[in-house]
Write a protein that holds these residues in place. Structure first.
Motif, PDB file in Angstrom:
ATOM      1  N   GLN A 185      96.860   0.960 -51.718  1.00 57.50           N
ATOM      2  CA  GLN A 185      97.609  -0.283 -51.568  1.00 57.50           C
ATOM      3  C   GLN A 185      97.139  -0.990 -50.301  1.00 57.50           C
ATOM      4  O   GLN A 185      96.997  -0.378 -49.244  1.00 57.50           O
ATOM      5  N   VAL A 186      96.889  -2.288 -50.409  1.00 54.85           N
ATOM      6  CA  VAL A 186      96.434  -3.095 -49.281  1.00 54.85           C
ATOM      7  C   VAL A 186      97.424  -4.222 -49.074  1.00 54.85           C
ATOM      8  O   VAL A 186      97.775  -4.925 -50.017  1.00 54.85           O
ATOM      9  N   GLN A 187      97.883  -4.378 -47.862  1.00 51.54           N
ATOM     10  CA  GLN A 187      98.724  -5.534 -47.525  1.00 51.54           C
ATOM     11  C   GLN A 187      97.849  -6.608 -46.882  1.00 51.54           C
ATOM     12  O   GLN A 187      96.985  -6.305 -46.054  1.00 51.54           O
ATOM     13  N   LEU A 188      98.091  -7.837 -47.289  1.00 54.45           N
ATOM     14  CA  LEU A 188      97.344  -8.983 -46.778  1.00 54.45           C
ATOM     15  C   LEU A 188      98.313  -9.962 -46.135  1.00 54.45           C
ATOM     16  O   LEU A 188      99.365 -10.266 -46.713  1.00 54.45           O
ATOM     17  N   VAL A 189      97.946 -10.461 -44.972  1.00 51.27           N
ATOM     18  CA  VAL A 189      98.798 -11.412 -44.266  1.00 51.27           C
ATOM     19  C   VAL A 189      97.966 -12.617 -43.856  1.00 51.27           C
ATOM     20  O   VAL A 189      97.011 -12.479 -43.068  1.00 51.27           O
ATOM     21  N   GLU A 190      98.336 -13.790 -44.371  1.00 48.73           N
ATOM     22  CA  GLU A 190      97.639 -15.016 -44.022  1.00 48.73           C
ATOM     23  C   GLU A 190      98.283 -15.680 -42.817  1.00 48.73           C
ATOM     24  O   GLU A 190      99.484 -15.516 -42.566  1.00 48.73           O
ATOM     25  N   SER A 191      97.476 -16.433 -42.105  1.00 47.90           N
ATOM     26  CA  SER A 191      97.986 -17.240 -40.989  1.00 47.90           C
ATOM     27  C   SER A 191      97.034 -18.407 -40.770  1.00 47.90           C
ATOM     28  O   SER A 191      95.942 -18.444 -41.350  1.00 47.90           O
ATOM     29  N   GLY A 192      97.460 -19.341 -39.939  1.00 42.34           N
ATOM     30  CA  GLY A 192      96.590 -20.450 -39.579  1.00 42.34           C
ATOM     31  C   GLY A 192      96.898 -21.755 -40.264  1.00 42.34           C
ATOM     32  O   GLY A 192      96.261 -22.776 -39.968  1.00 42.34           O
ATOM     33  N   GLY A 193      97.849 -21.757 -41.185  1.00 41.56           N
ATOM     34  CA  GLY A 193      98.200 -23.005 -41.841  1.00 41.56           C
ATOM     35  C   GLY A 193      98.932 -23.940 -40.894  1.00 41.56           C
ATOM     36  O   GLY A 193      99.307 -23.567 -39.775  1.00 41.56           O
ATOM     37  N   GLY A 194      99.120 -25.160 -41.355  1.00 42.31           N
ATOM     38  CA  GLY A 194      99.828 -26.132 -40.522  1.00 42.31           C
ATOM     39  C   GLY A 194      99.632 -27.532 -41.027  1.00 42.31           C
ATOM     40  O   GLY A 194      99.174 -27.746 -42.151  1.00 42.31           O
ATOM     41  N   LEU A 195      99.974 -28.485 -40.185  1.00 43.87           N
ATOM     42  CA  LEU A 195      99.842 -29.906 -40.497  1.00 43.87           C
ATOM     43  C   LEU A 195      98.627 -30.463 -39.782  1.00 43.87           C
ATOM     44  O   LEU A 195      98.460 -30.247 -38.575  1.00 43.87           O
ATOM     45  N   VAL A 196      97.789 -31.169 -40.520  1.00 41.07           N
ATOM     46  CA  VAL A 196      96.578 -31.746 -39.948  1.00 41.07           C
ATOM     47  C   VAL A 196      96.340 -33.113 -40.571  1.00 41.07           C
ATOM     48  O   VAL A 196      96.743 -33.358 -41.720  1.00 41.07           O
ATOM     49  N   GLN A 197      95.703 -33.981 -39.830  1.00 41.34           N
ATOM     50  CA  GLN A 197      95.396 -35.304 -40.365  1.00 41.34           C
ATOM     51  C   GLN A 197      94.177 -35.244 -41.269  1.00 41.34           C
ATOM     52  O   GLN A 197      93.310 -34.373 -41.132  1.00 41.34           O
ATOM     53  N   SER A 198      94.105 -36.199 -42.163  1.00 37.51           N
ATOM     54  CA  SER A 198      92.955 -36.319 -43.044  1.00 37.51           C
ATOM     55  C   SER A 198      91.669 -36.383 -42.222  1.00 37.51           C
ATOM     56  O   SER A 198      91.601 -37.101 -41.214  1.00 37.51           O
ATOM     57  N   GLY A 199      90.658 -35.611 -42.645  1.00 36.51           N
ATOM     58  CA  GLY A 199      89.405 -35.537 -41.900  1.00 36.51           C
ATOM     59  C   GLY A 199      89.350 -34.415 -40.894  1.00 36.51           C
ATOM     60  O   GLY A 199      88.288 -34.115 -40.342  1.00 36.51           O
ATOM     61  N   GLY A 200      90.483 -33.794 -40.652  1.00 34.01           N
ATOM     62  CA  GLY A 200      90.550 -32.715 -39.670  1.00 34.01           C
ATOM     63  C   GLY A 200      90.126 -31.372 -40.240  1.00 34.01           C
ATOM     64  O   GLY A 200      89.686 -31.279 -41.391  1.00 34.01           O
ATOM     65  N   SER A 201      90.278 -30.338 -39.411  1.00 29.15           N
ATOM     66  CA  SER A 201      89.856 -28.991 -39.780  1.00 29.15           C
ATOM     67  C   SER A 201      90.953 -27.975 -39.490  1.00 29.15           C
ATOM     68  O   SER A 201      91.784 -28.181 -38.585  1.00 29.15           O
ATOM     69  N   LEU A 202      90.925 -26.907 -40.249  1.00 29.40           N
ATOM     70  CA  LEU A 202      91.781 -25.760 -40.011  1.00 29.40           C
ATOM     71  C   LEU A 202      90.988 -24.513 -40.367  1.00 29.40           C
ATOM     72  O   LEU A 202      90.108 -24.556 -41.234  1.00 29.40           O
ATOM     73  N   ARG A 203      91.343 -23.407 -39.726  1.00 27.13           N
ATOM     74  CA  ARG A 203      90.787 -22.121 -40.121  1.00 27.13           C
ATOM     75  C   ARG A 203      91.925 -21.175 -40.465  1.00 27.13           C
ATOM     76  O   ARG A 203      92.776 -20.877 -39.611  1.00 27.13           O
ATOM     77  N   LEU A 204      91.931 -20.736 -41.706  1.00 21.52           N
ATOM     78  CA  LEU A 204      92.919 -19.774 -42.151  1.00 21.52           C
ATOM     79  C   LEU A 204      92.377 -18.360 -41.952  1.00 21.52           C
ATOM     80  O   LEU A 204      91.175 -18.115 -42.110  1.00 21.52           O
ATOM     81  N   SER A 205      93.280 -17.453 -41.640  1.00 27.31           N
ATOM     82  CA  SER A 205      92.925 -16.044 -41.482  1.00 27.31           C
ATOM     83  C   SER A 205      93.711 -15.210 -42.474  1.00 27.31           C
ATOM     84  O   SER A 205      94.848 -15.549 -42.822  1.00 27.31           O
ATOM     85  N   CYS A 206      93.121 -14.121 -42.886  1.00 25.40           N
ATOM     86  CA  CYS A 206      93.790 -13.175 -43.775  1.00 25.40           C
ATOM     87  C   CYS A 206      93.453 -11.776 -43.270  1.00 25.40           C
ATOM     88  O   CYS A 206      92.301 -11.340 -43.376  1.00 25.40           O
ATOM     89  N   GLU A 207      94.447 -11.113 -42.715  1.00 27.70           N
ATOM     90  CA  GLU A 207      94.235  -9.788 -42.167  1.00 27.70           C
ATOM     91  C   GLU A 207      94.719  -8.738 -43.150  1.00 27.70           C
ATOM     92  O   GLU A 207      95.855  -8.809 -43.651  1.00 27.70           O
ATOM     93  N   ALA A 208      93.877  -7.763 -43.408  1.00 27.18           N
ATOM     94  CA  ALA A 208      94.215  -6.653 -44.293  1.00 27.18           C
ATOM     95  C   ALA A 208      94.766  -5.490 -43.481  1.00 27.18           C
ATOM     96  O   ALA A 208      94.423  -5.304 -42.317  1.00 27.18           O
ATOM     97  N   SER A 209      95.621  -4.710 -44.135  1.00 30.48           N
ATOM     98  CA  SER A 209      96.262  -3.579 -43.459  1.00 30.48           C
ATOM     99  C   SER A 209      95.292  -2.444 -43.190  1.00 30.48           C
ATOM    100  O   SER A 209      95.569  -1.554 -42.376  1.00 30.48           O
ATOM    101  N   SER A 210      94.158  -2.469 -43.895  1.00 31.79           N
ATOM    102  CA  SER A 210      93.147  -1.438 -43.685  1.00 31.79           C
ATOM    103  C   SER A 210      91.793  -2.010 -44.078  1.00 31.79           C
ATOM    104  O   SER A 210      91.716  -3.059 -44.721  1.00 31.79           O
TER     105      SER A 210
END
Length: 122
Positions: free
Chosen positions: A1-26
């Motif tokens: 069994q693997v747990q996944l946790v995402e982070s990095g979302g949010g509000l951004v203006q059009s044309g902008g950038s974001l980086r999402l992360s997904c950390e696994a438990s193992s």
């Protein structure tokens, strides 16, 4: 069994950038994918990569703007999102696929995170 946790979302203006992360438990050697969903629609494939971070597939709607990477030392995969558009607004999910095949169907993936909201304002 693997747990996944995402982070990095949010509000951004059009044309902008974001980086999402997904950390696994193992540490895993599974293919990883990113999907997104807007209310009332099916979960949509975004991109996938191999266990060592080589890109597999990218949806046409994000090609040239989004890319995946992977850091095994941190058990983490990333989704770099550039030139964001309002239509990219969605909840983004990462997923792990035990089968070592390039696949786009959400039903094929075995483990899922809880999702992170991305909102792009115009």
């Amino acid at each position: 069994q693997v747990q996944l946790v995402e982070s990095g979302g949010g509000l951004v203006q059009s044309g902008g950038s974001l980086r999402l992360s997904c950390e696994a438990s193992s540490r895993t050697f599974y293919n990883m994918g990113w999907f997104r969903r807007v209310p009332g629609k099916e979960r949509e494939f975004v991109a996938s990569c191999t266990w060592n971070g080589d890109p597999l597939e990218t949806a046409d709607s994000v090609k040239g703007r989004f890319s995946m990477s992977r850091d095994h030392n941190k058990n983490t995969v990333y989704l770099q999102m550039n030139s964001l558009k309002p239509e990219d607004t969605a909840v983004y999910y990462c997923a792990a696929d035990r089968a070592l095949l390039p696949r786009r169907a959400a039903s094929e993936y075995d483990y899922w995170g809880q999702g992170t909201q991305v909102t792009v304002s115009s």
